[in-house]
Design an enzyme around this catalytic site. Structure first.
Site, PDB file in Angstrom:
ATOM      1  N   ARG A 277       1.071  -1.690   0.459  1.00  0.00           N
ATOM      2  CA  ARG A 277       0.400   0.242  -0.182  1.00  0.00           C
ATOM      3  C   ARG A 277       1.180   1.722  -0.339  1.00  0.00           C
ATOM      4  O   ARG A 277       2.220   1.624   0.764  1.00  0.00           O
ATOM      5  CB  ARG A 277      -1.029  -0.083   1.421  1.00  0.00           C
ATOM      6  CG  ARG A 277      -1.691   1.542   1.750  1.00  0.00           C
ATOM      7  CD  ARG A 277      -2.733   1.331   2.605  1.00  0.00           C
ATOM      8  NE  ARG A 277      -3.562   2.785   2.299  1.00  0.00           N
ATOM      9  CZ  ARG A 277      -4.555   2.435   3.514  1.00  0.00           C
ATOM     10  NH1 ARG A 277      -4.752   1.683   4.615  1.00  0.00           N
ATOM     11  NH2 ARG A 277      -5.231   3.555   3.641  1.00  0.00           N
TER      12      ARG A 277
ATOM     13  N   ASN B  49       6.683   5.866  -1.207  1.00  0.00           N
ATOM     14  CA  ASN B  49       7.897   5.580  -0.669  1.00  0.00           C
ATOM     15  C   ASN B  49       8.458   4.970   0.934  1.00  0.00           C
ATOM     16  O   ASN B  49       9.273   4.785   0.633  1.00  0.00           O
ATOM     17  CB  ASN B  49       9.012   6.035  -1.959  1.00  0.00           C
ATOM     18  CG  ASN B  49       8.704   6.682  -2.649  1.00  0.00           C
ATOM     19  OD1 ASN B  49       8.157   5.806  -3.853  1.00  0.00           O
ATOM     20  ND2 ASN B  49       8.500   7.854  -3.897  1.00  0.00           N
ATOM     21  N   ARG B  50       7.553   5.239   2.058  1.00  0.00           N
ATOM     22  CA  ARG B  50       7.761   4.196   2.623  1.00  0.00           C
ATOM     23  C   ARG B  50       8.926   5.724   4.137  1.00  0.00           C
ATOM     24  O   ARG B  50       9.375   5.347   4.577  1.00  0.00           O
ATOM     25  CB  ARG B  50       8.437   3.305   3.403  1.00  0.00           C
ATOM     26  CG  ARG B  50       8.482   2.148   2.516  1.00  0.00           C
ATOM     27  CD  ARG B  50       6.581   1.656   3.335  1.00  0.00           C
ATOM     28  NE  ARG B  50       5.883   0.537   3.046  1.00  0.00           N
ATOM     29  CZ  ARG B  50       4.704   0.364   2.514  1.00  0.00           C
ATOM     30  NH1 ARG B  50       4.335   1.912   1.925  1.00  0.00           N
ATOM     31  NH2 ARG B  50       4.023  -0.603   1.736  1.00  0.00           N
ATOM     32  N   LEU B  51       9.089   7.135   2.890  1.00  0.00           N
ATOM     33  CA  LEU B  51       9.462   7.587   3.707  1.00  0.00           C
ATOM     34  C   LEU B  51       8.581   8.115   4.600  1.00  0.00           C
ATOM     35  O   LEU B  51       8.256  10.075   4.746  1.00  0.00           O
ATOM     36  CB  LEU B  51      10.339   8.724   2.297  1.00  0.00           C
ATOM     37  CG  LEU B  51      11.221   7.944   1.760  1.00  0.00           C
ATOM     38  CD1 LEU B  51      11.296   9.658   0.998  1.00  0.00           C
ATOM     39  CD2 LEU B  51      12.218   7.670   2.986  1.00  0.00           C
TER      40      LEU B  51
END
Length: 211
Positions: free
Chosen positions: A8, A189-191
């Site tokens: 996700r 981007n999981r940042l």
């Protein structure tokens, strides 16, 4: 199904330490109101993590009923597993998760019992059926079957008749007094954005954490 393939990407919002309120309780109020406005599923539901005296952890979902600068308040059976663990070890953590907003809030601190007056007031506000369940349930203890609980419930209801049910001594409130409160906003981007408030005497310090 390969669980490792589930992905996700978070795109909804951002969280900037320069834009949050200096008061974490006020910031929590802002986010709670946004969760309510967004009609998230069970916005007051929170994971409560406790640990035994030996440090063995356990967790379950409970409901937040009040919050203020005095703490985060919830109610339960004092003789339940969580009540027993809080008696042995007053350190605990809360986790709110609002997936519709791609947000989490983590709270860590120590727990004290709420005042009897507050516990009485909240208990009196509950539906009669919930009061009866609290009064008859040996929470976290082994029971024979569901029918035995239903029999206890019906028997208590018959005993009371039209009488008001008083809050049992073994049931009441707790308040978690926070030392740390972290606000997490999912990002692409999981940042992810993470803003941590931690106590510094009477004040709070803010820091951005790496995702």
């Amino acid at each position: 199904m390969n669980l490792s393939d589930i992905r996700r990407d978070y795109q909804l919002k951002q969280l900037d330490p320069k834009e949050v309120d200096n008061d974490p309780i006020r910031q929590f109020e802002i986010w709670m109101n946004e969760a309510l406005d967004a009609k998230t599923s069970d916005p007051t539901a929170m994971t409560l993590a406790t640990a035994s005296a030996e440090g063995k952890p356990s967790a379950r979902i409970v409901l937040l009923k009040y919050f203020s600068h005095d703490g985060f308040f919830f109610f339960t059976n004092y003789e339940s597993q969580k009540g027993t663990e809080l008696e042995e070890n007053d350190q605990a953590a809360l986790l709110f998760f609002w997936p519709e907003l791609e947000r989490q809030v983590r709270v860590e601190g120590h727990v004290l019992k709420a005042s009897p007056e507050l516990s009485d007031s909240y208990f009196a506000s509950r539906p009669l059926e919930s009061q009866l369940s609290a009064a008859i349930s040996p929470q976290s203890k082994e029971v024979k079957d569901r029918s035995s609980l239903e029999d206890l419930w019906s028997k208590k209801q018959q005993e009371l008749g039209d009488e008001k049910i008083e809050r049992p001594d073994f049931w009441g409130g707790y308040r978690l007094i926070p030392d740390k409160i972290e606000f997490w906003q999912g990002r692409a981007n999981r940042l992810h954005d993470r803003v941590l408030y931690h106590r510094d005497g009477e004040n709070w310090k803010l820091a951005r954490l790496a995702p």
